[in-house]
Design a protein around this motif. Structure first.
Motif, PDB file in Angstrom:
ATOM      1  N   ALA A   6       0.833  -1.204   0.000  1.00 46.33           N
ATOM      2  CA  ALA A   6       0.000   0.000   0.000  1.00 46.33           C
ATOM      3  C   ALA A   6       0.868   1.255   0.000  1.00 46.33           C
ATOM      4  O   ALA A   6       0.601   2.203  -0.751  1.00 46.33           O
ATOM      5  N   ASP A   7       1.906   1.268   0.819  1.00 46.89           N
ATOM      6  CA  ASP A   7       2.810   2.423   0.868  1.00 46.89           C
ATOM      7  C   ASP A   7       3.505   2.646  -0.473  1.00 46.89           C
ATOM      8  O   ASP A   7       3.626   3.783  -0.943  1.00 46.89           O
ATOM      9  N   LYS A   8       3.957   1.567  -1.101  1.00 46.07           N
ATOM     10  CA  LYS A   8       4.618   1.689  -2.409  1.00 46.07           C
ATOM     11  C   LYS A   8       3.650   2.222  -3.460  1.00 46.07           C
ATOM     12  O   LYS A   8       4.008   3.067  -4.283  1.00 46.07           O
ATOM     13  N   LEU A   9       2.427   1.729  -3.437  1.00 47.97           N
ATOM     14  CA  LEU A   9       1.425   2.190  -4.394  1.00 47.97           C
ATOM     15  C   LEU A   9       1.133   3.678  -4.200  1.00 47.97           C
ATOM     16  O   LEU A   9       1.132   4.444  -5.173  1.00 47.97           O
ATOM     17  N   LEU A  10       0.922   4.083  -2.966  1.00 49.60           N
ATOM     18  CA  LEU A  10       0.646   5.492  -2.705  1.00 49.60           C
ATOM     19  C   LEU A  10       1.848   6.364  -3.046  1.00 49.60           C
ATOM     20  O   LEU A  10       1.685   7.471  -3.584  1.00 49.60           O
ATOM     21  N   ASP A  11       3.041   5.891  -2.746  1.00 44.89           N
ATOM     22  CA  ASP A  11       4.244   6.653  -3.117  1.00 44.89           C
ATOM     23  C   ASP A  11       4.353   6.823  -4.629  1.00 44.89           C
ATOM     24  O   ASP A  11       4.782   7.868  -5.116  1.00 44.89           O
ATOM     25  N   SER A  12       3.952   5.796  -5.370  1.00 46.78           N
ATOM     26  CA  SER A  12       4.032   5.903  -6.835  1.00 46.78           C
ATOM     27  C   SER A  12       2.967   6.851  -7.384  1.00 46.78           C
ATOM     28  O   SER A  12       3.156   7.447  -8.448  1.00 46.78           O
ATOM     29  N   LEU A  13       1.857   6.996  -6.672  1.00 49.47           N
ATOM     30  CA  LEU A  13       0.796   7.906  -7.120  1.00 49.47           C
ATOM     31  C   LEU A  13       1.056   9.365  -6.729  1.00 49.47           C
ATOM     32  O   LEU A  13       0.462  10.279  -7.298  1.00 49.47           O
ATOM     33  N   ARG A  14       1.924   9.575  -5.760  1.00 48.08           N
ATOM     34  CA  ARG A  14       2.182  10.938  -5.264  1.00 48.08           C
ATOM     35  C   ARG A  14       2.566  11.928  -6.366  1.00 48.08           C
ATOM     36  O   ARG A  14       1.972  13.004  -6.467  1.00 48.08           O
ATOM     37  N   PRO A  15       3.531  11.616  -7.245  1.00 49.36           N
ATOM     38  CA  PRO A  15       3.897  12.599  -8.273  1.00 49.36           C
ATOM     39  C   PRO A  15       2.743  12.887  -9.247  1.00 49.36           C
ATOM     40  O   PRO A  15       2.568  14.029  -9.689  1.00 49.36           O
ATOM     41  N   ILE A  37     -10.033  16.062 -14.017  1.00 48.60           N
ATOM     42  CA  ILE A  37      -8.799  16.028 -13.230  1.00 48.60           C
ATOM     43  C   ILE A  37      -9.130  15.998 -11.743  1.00 48.60           C
ATOM     44  O   ILE A  37      -8.556  15.221 -10.977  1.00 48.60           O
ATOM     45  N   ASP A  38     -10.094  16.822 -11.330  1.00 50.97           N
ATOM     46  CA  ASP A  38     -10.511  16.830  -9.933  1.00 50.97           C
ATOM     47  C   ASP A  38     -11.044  15.464  -9.518  1.00 50.97           C
ATOM     48  O   ASP A  38     -10.773  14.981  -8.414  1.00 50.97           O
ATOM     49  N   ARG A  39     -11.766  14.828 -10.405  1.00 48.67           N
ATOM     50  CA  ARG A  39     -12.311  13.496 -10.109  1.00 48.67           C
ATOM     51  C   ARG A  39     -11.185  12.478  -9.903  1.00 48.67           C
ATOM     52  O   ARG A  39     -11.245  11.644  -8.994  1.00 48.67           O
ATOM     53  N   VAL A  40     -10.151  12.543 -10.735  1.00 50.34           N
ATOM     54  CA  VAL A  40      -9.022  11.614 -10.584  1.00 50.34           C
ATOM     55  C   VAL A  40      -8.321  11.855  -9.241  1.00 50.34           C
ATOM     56  O   VAL A  40      -7.973  10.906  -8.539  1.00 50.34           O
ATOM     57  N   VAL A  41      -8.140  13.123  -8.870  1.00 48.31           N
ATOM     58  CA  VAL A  41      -7.531  13.444  -7.576  1.00 48.31           C
ATOM     59  C   VAL A  41      -8.376  12.861  -6.444  1.00 48.31           C
ATOM     60  O   VAL A  41      -7.850  12.260  -5.506  1.00 48.31           O
ATOM     61  N   GLN A  42      -9.695  13.022  -6.547  1.00 52.31           N
ATOM     62  CA  GLN A  42     -10.582  12.470  -5.517  1.00 52.31           C
ATOM     63  C   GLN A  42     -10.499  10.944  -5.465  1.00 52.31           C
ATOM     64  O   GLN A  42     -10.555  10.348  -4.378  1.00 52.31           O
ATOM     65  N   GLU A  43     -10.356  10.314  -6.616  1.00 61.31           N
ATOM     66  CA  GLU A  43     -10.222   8.852  -6.647  1.00 61.31           C
ATOM     67  C   GLU A  43      -8.922   8.408  -5.990  1.00 61.31           C
ATOM     68  O   GLU A  43      -8.893   7.409  -5.272  1.00 61.31           O
ATOM     69  N   ILE A  44      -7.842   9.137  -6.217  1.00 62.41           N
ATOM     70  CA  ILE A  44      -6.563   8.812  -5.576  1.00 62.41           C
ATOM     71  C   ILE A  44      -6.699   8.963  -4.065  1.00 62.41           C
ATOM     72  O   ILE A  44      -6.245   8.112  -3.292  1.00 62.41           O
ATOM     73  N   ASP A  45      -7.356  10.042  -3.616  1.00 63.70           N
ATOM     74  CA  ASP A  45      -7.576  10.240  -2.181  1.00 63.70           C
ATOM     75  C   ASP A  45      -8.457   9.127  -1.608  1.00 63.70           C
ATOM     76  O   ASP A  45      -8.221   8.636  -0.496  1.00 63.70           O
ATOM     77  N   GLY A  46      -9.467   8.715  -2.371  1.00 63.69           N
ATOM     78  CA  GLY A  46     -10.330   7.621  -1.935  1.00 63.69           C
ATOM     79  C   GLY A  46      -9.566   6.316  -1.809  1.00 63.69           C
ATOM     80  O   GLY A  46      -9.809   5.525  -0.889  1.00 63.69           O
ATOM     81  N   LEU A  47      -8.632   6.087  -2.726  1.00 63.35           N
ATOM     82  CA  LEU A  47      -7.806   4.888  -2.648  1.00 63.35           C
ATOM     83  C   LEU A  47      -6.940   4.923  -1.390  1.00 63.35           C
ATOM     84  O   LEU A  47      -6.790   3.911  -0.707  1.00 63.35           O
ATOM     85  N   ALA A  48      -6.404   6.095  -1.062  1.00 63.23           N
ATOM     86  CA  ALA A  48      -5.615   6.218   0.168  1.00 63.23           C
ATOM     87  C   ALA A  48      -6.465   5.881   1.383  1.00 63.23           C
ATOM     88  O   ALA A  48      -6.001   5.202   2.302  1.00 63.23           O
ATOM     89  N   LYS A  49      -7.709   6.316   1.372  1.00 66.36           N
ATOM     90  CA  LYS A  49      -8.599   6.003   2.500  1.00 66.36           C
ATOM     91  C   LYS A  49      -8.816   4.495   2.614  1.00 66.36           C
ATOM     92  O   LYS A  49      -8.792   3.931   3.710  1.00 66.36           O
ATOM     93  N   ILE A  50      -9.022   3.835   1.485  1.00 69.48           N
ATOM     94  CA  ILE A  50      -9.231   2.386   1.497  1.00 69.48           C
ATOM     95  C   ILE A  50      -7.972   1.658   1.956  1.00 69.48           C
ATOM     96  O   ILE A  50      -8.036   0.740   2.776  1.00 69.48           O
TER      97      ILE A  50
END
Length: 81
Positions: A6-15, A37-50
């Motif tokens: 999970a940490d590696k995945l989130l780190d790869s999504l950060r940039p 673009i806003d929707r994709v950002v929200q999806e990335i944030d949602g993935l972090a929550k999961i």
């Protein structure tokens, strides 16, 4: 999923998330590009929550977009005074 994966995945999504949020500052609000673009950002944030239970994971770590006036960390306002 393990914490390490999970940490590696989130780190790869950060940039990618960082680039997307910076782009939002440079395009007209409400247009189709902005909304997507806003929707994709929200999806990335949602993935972090999961994955780690924290949808604000990136908010604390990303610098604000230039000219956005946004702080890097949420501001807590004490309304009891």
């Amino acid at each position: 999923m393990t914490k390490e994966i999970a940490d590696k995945l989130l780190d790869s999504l950060r940039p990618t998330r960082h680039l997307l949020t910076r782009t939002l500052a440079d395009i007209p609000i409400g247009g189709p590009e902005y909304r997507q673009i806003d929707r994709v950002v929200q999806e990335i944030d949602g993935l972090a929550k999961i994955l780690i239970g924290d949808e604000t994971h990136f908010h604390r770590m990303d610098p604000p977009a230039p000219g956005s006036g946004k702080l890097t960390a949420p501001t807590v306002v004490d309304s009891s005074t």
